[in-house]
Design an enzyme around this catalytic site. Sequence first.
Site, PDB file in Angstrom:
ATOM      1  N   GLU A  33     -55.203  20.001  39.751  1.00 16.28           N
ATOM      2  CA  GLU A  33     -54.717  20.697  39.852  1.00 16.28           C
ATOM      3  C   GLU A  33     -55.396  22.473  39.981  1.00 16.28           C
ATOM      4  O   GLU A  33     -55.251  23.287  38.850  1.00 16.28           O
ATOM      5  CB  GLU A  33     -53.703  20.927  37.837  1.00 16.28           C
ATOM      6  CG  GLU A  33     -53.049  19.921  38.020  1.00 16.28           C
ATOM      7  CD  GLU A  33     -52.179  19.879  36.749  1.00 16.28           C
ATOM      8  OE1 GLU A  33     -53.002  19.548  35.292  1.00 16.28           O
ATOM      9  OE2 GLU A  33     -51.376  19.249  37.333  1.00 16.28           O
ATOM     10  N   TYR A  56     -52.133  36.653  15.126  1.00 14.90           N
ATOM     11  CA  TYR A  56     -52.731  35.591  15.884  1.00 14.90           C
ATOM     12  C   TYR A  56     -52.135  35.479  17.276  1.00 14.90           C
ATOM     13  O   TYR A  56     -53.311  35.560  18.379  1.00 14.90           O
ATOM     14  CB  TYR A  56     -53.877  35.587  15.096  1.00 14.90           C
ATOM     15  CG  TYR A  56     -54.797  36.050  15.269  1.00 14.90           C
ATOM     16  CD1 TYR A  56     -55.299  37.255  13.834  1.00 14.90           C
ATOM     17  CD2 TYR A  56     -56.412  35.813  16.123  1.00 14.90           C
ATOM     18  CE1 TYR A  56     -55.826  37.625  13.977  1.00 14.90           C
ATOM     19  CE2 TYR A  56     -57.559  36.742  15.743  1.00 14.90           C
ATOM     20  CZ  TYR A  56     -57.199  37.812  14.289  1.00 14.90           C
ATOM     21  OH  TYR A  56     -58.274  38.698  14.271  1.00 14.90           O
TER      22      TYR A  56
HETATM   23  P1  13P Z   1     -57.207  16.117  36.351  1.00 13.59           P
HETATM   24  O1  13P Z   1     -58.210  15.056  35.729  1.00 13.59           O
HETATM   25  O2  13P Z   1     -56.575  16.345  37.420  1.00 13.59           O
HETATM   26  O3  13P Z   1     -57.690  17.599  35.716  1.00 13.59           O
HETATM   27  O4  13P Z   1     -55.858  16.597  35.390  1.00 13.59           O
HETATM   28  C1  13P Z   1     -55.653  16.087  34.284  1.00 13.59           C
HETATM   29  C2  13P Z   1     -54.381  16.669  33.561  1.00 13.59           C
HETATM   30  O5  13P Z   1     -54.630  17.484  32.789  1.00 13.59           O
HETATM   31  C3  13P Z   1     -53.586  16.773  34.680  1.00 13.59           C
HETATM   32  O6  13P Z   1     -51.916  17.490  34.196  1.00 13.59           O
END
Ligand code: 13P
Length: 214
Positions: free
Chosen positions: A77, A123
């Site tokens: 991502e 907050y």
């Molecule tokens: P990654 O392990 O590639 O970072 O993906 C984890 C995740 O949270 C996908 O939404």
Amino acid sequence: MSGDEGEGATRALLVELAASLFARGFSVGSAGNISVRLADGYLITPTNSSLGRLEAARISRLDPEFRHLDGDKPSKEVFMHRAFYRARPEARAVVHLHSPMATAIACLADADPDNPIPPLTPYFVMRIGSRLPLVPYFRPGDPAMEPAILAAAAGARAVLLANHGPVVSAASLRDAVYAAEELEEAAKLALLLRGAPARTLTPAQVEDLRKTFG
Ligand code: 13P
């Protein structure tokens, strides 16, 4: 922040804060990813790594164009983090979690796409701001998500990904983690109060927080 502290200290802080999030159930398995802007690029958690067991030396390092330089293979991502840094020049860290309360709200069929979590506490407003857009569902890692996030993050420090989870940015790694924690807490309160005649902060109170705390 990261540049001032030095890359070694930033890596150590990333390992420590990620482990703390994991220990409290903000992410499970290999879910979630965290990035930090350096003076000359970015650090991002490796794909399929557990936030509970990161190794400082294996964290992925990216160049200013988000190309992988060294460390383990980066999160799938990266584009999501890139969208935040491009949309928000002040952002120095981005935290994505599958924290359960915020993700539950992201799964509600009647969630308000412009305001899925109401301004219940100061907050939440101080850390997240007065806008939290709900971005429509995309498969994790689908680069088609990038333009949607770019558009949403232009007007908001954080977004909720439908049926997926929160993504939060801030001007430092610590602040991004604090904001992710406040978002989860606000989501918990919103779920606790669902159906109850809750009193939210008024627009004037929200504006007062914005003026006082930015
Ligand atoms: P990654 O392990 O590639 O970072 O993906 C984890 C995740 O949270 C996908 O939404």
